[in-house]
Design a protein around this motif. Structure first.
Motif, PDB file in Angstrom:
ATOM      1  N   GLU A 104      38.942  36.205 -26.077  1.00  0.00           N
ATOM      2  CA  GLU A 104      39.529  37.281 -26.869  1.00  0.00           C
ATOM      3  C   GLU A 104      38.499  38.313 -27.304  1.00  0.00           C
ATOM      4  O   GLU A 104      38.780  39.515 -27.302  1.00  0.00           O
ATOM      5  N   VAL A 105      37.298  37.874 -27.699  1.00  0.00           N
ATOM      6  CA  VAL A 105      36.331  38.779 -28.328  1.00  0.00           C
ATOM      7  C   VAL A 105      34.992  38.868 -27.611  1.00  0.00           C
ATOM      8  O   VAL A 105      34.108  39.586 -28.053  1.00  0.00           O
ATOM      9  N   GLY A 106      34.833  38.172 -26.511  1.00  0.00           N
ATOM     10  CA  GLY A 106      33.539  38.109 -25.825  1.00  0.00           C
ATOM     11  C   GLY A 106      32.936  39.455 -25.491  1.00  0.00           C
ATOM     12  O   GLY A 106      31.714  39.628 -25.531  1.00  0.00           O
ATOM     13  N   VAL A 107      33.772  40.429 -25.181  1.00  0.00           N
ATOM     14  CA  VAL A 107      33.285  41.764 -24.822  1.00  0.00           C
ATOM     15  C   VAL A 107      32.443  42.385 -25.933  1.00  0.00           C
ATOM     16  O   VAL A 107      31.561  43.197 -25.671  1.00  0.00           O
ATOM     17  N   PHE A 108      32.662  41.999 -27.165  1.00  0.00           N
ATOM     18  CA  PHE A 108      31.939  42.579 -28.298  1.00  0.00           C
ATOM     19  C   PHE A 108      30.570  41.937 -28.520  1.00  0.00           C
ATOM     20  O   PHE A 108      29.830  42.364 -29.405  1.00  0.00           O
ATOM     21  N   PHE A 109      30.224  40.920 -27.726  1.00  0.00           N
ATOM     22  CA  PHE A 109      28.977  40.191 -27.933  1.00  0.00           C
ATOM     23  C   PHE A 109      27.943  40.462 -26.836  1.00  0.00           C
ATOM     24  O   PHE A 109      26.973  39.725 -26.707  1.00  0.00           O
ATOM     25  N   GLY A 110      28.151  41.494 -26.053  1.00  0.00           N
ATOM     26  CA  GLY A 110      27.141  41.937 -25.087  1.00  0.00           C
ATOM     27  C   GLY A 110      26.680  40.895 -24.102  1.00  0.00           C
ATOM     28  O   GLY A 110      25.489  40.815 -23.793  1.00  0.00           O
ATOM     29  N   GLY A 111      27.596  40.082 -23.590  1.00  0.00           N
ATOM     30  CA  GLY A 111      27.233  39.084 -22.592  1.00  0.00           C
ATOM     31  C   GLY A 111      26.743  37.769 -23.157  1.00  0.00           C
ATOM     32  O   GLY A 111      26.486  36.830 -22.406  1.00  0.00           O
ATOM     33  N   VAL A 112      26.587  37.666 -24.454  1.00  0.00           N
ATOM     34  CA  VAL A 112      26.167  36.419 -25.085  1.00  0.00           C
ATOM     35  C   VAL A 112      27.409  35.574 -25.306  1.00  0.00           C
ATOM     36  O   VAL A 112      28.442  36.069 -25.746  1.00  0.00           O
ATOM     37  N   GLY A 113      27.320  34.292 -24.956  1.00  0.00           N
ATOM     38  CA  GLY A 113      28.465  33.404 -25.072  1.00  0.00           C
ATOM     39  C   GLY A 113      28.094  32.088 -25.706  1.00  0.00           C
ATOM     40  O   GLY A 113      26.958  31.894 -26.160  1.00  0.00           O
ATOM     41  N   PRO A 114      29.027  31.138 -25.698  1.00  0.00           N
ATOM     42  CA  PRO A 114      28.780  29.853 -26.359  1.00  0.00           C
ATOM     43  C   PRO A 114      27.682  29.019 -25.693  1.00  0.00           C
ATOM     44  O   PRO A 114      27.095  28.159 -26.339  1.00  0.00           O
ATOM     45  N   ASN A 115      27.383  29.297 -24.436  1.00  0.00           N
ATOM     46  CA  ASN A 115      26.346  28.547 -23.742  1.00  0.00           C
ATOM     47  C   ASN A 115      25.004  29.260 -23.735  1.00  0.00           C
ATOM     48  O   ASN A 115      24.058  28.803 -23.094  1.00  0.00           O
ATOM     49  N   LEU A 143      32.326  31.721 -30.614  1.00  0.00           N
ATOM     50  CA  LEU A 143      32.451  32.131 -29.212  1.00  0.00           C
ATOM     51  C   LEU A 143      33.061  31.026 -28.353  1.00  0.00           C
ATOM     52  O   LEU A 143      33.795  31.313 -27.405  1.00  0.00           O
ATOM     53  N   LYS A 144      32.788  29.787 -28.692  1.00  0.00           N
ATOM     54  CA  LYS A 144      33.400  28.679 -27.949  1.00  0.00           C
ATOM     55  C   LYS A 144      34.914  28.728 -28.080  1.00  0.00           C
ATOM     56  O   LYS A 144      35.642  28.494 -27.132  1.00  0.00           O
TER      57      LYS A 144
END
Length: 154
Positions: A119-130, A113-114
């Protein structure tokens, strides 16, 4: 896990018809876009080679394939085949793959995610590298991750 029980978020029209095609076109010509490769893996039912563009992540001295859209055809095929080929232009690298357990995925998902959240963040339901380790662990079952071991390059 049954294929029918898993929810997969489909990519949008622009992703499929513009972005994926452009990246695949460049990758087939030997130009990697941020680690892009063409994954070739044998179909679990047909035995035919299936190809899809992927982002190859190098993290902690290891290489990984992450399925941002979840349990999709290439992940089922990878489990069955145990490996495949990565293509970049004329370069073909054979590999074996081992799927990570959910607890092992947390640092890999964070690194993925970092690098590719835009590009793909939308597929992770709001979860990100932080996000916290707990938040990443909560989404881990929805995103297969495979550690690759290089075989032969030709």
């Amino acid at each position: 896990m049954s294929e029918q029980a898993v929810h997969v978020q489909k990519p949008g029209w622009v992703t499929v018809n513009v972005f994926n095609r452009a990246v695949a076109w460049l990758t087939r010509r030997g130009i990697s876009v941020w680690g892009s490769r063409i994954l070739a893996v044998r179909g679990r039912k047909s035995g035919q080679w299936r190809r899809t563009p992927v982002n190859l992540l190098t993290f902690g001295g290891e290489r990984y394939l992450v399925a941002p859209r979840g349990h999709v055809q290439w992940t089922y095929n990878m489990r069955e085949a145990g490996g495949g080929r990565l293509l970049l232009g004329r370069r073909v690298e054979e590999f074996t793959a081992a799927e990570l357990g959910d607890d092992e995925k947390v640092p890999v998902l964070r690194a993925y995610l970092k690098r590719w959240k835009a590009e793909v963040g939308v597929f992770f339901g709001g979860v990100g590298p932080n996000s916290s380790d707990e938040e990443l662990r909560a989404i881990a079952p929805r995103h297969p991750v495979f550690r690759l071991t290089s075989g032969q390059e030709r």
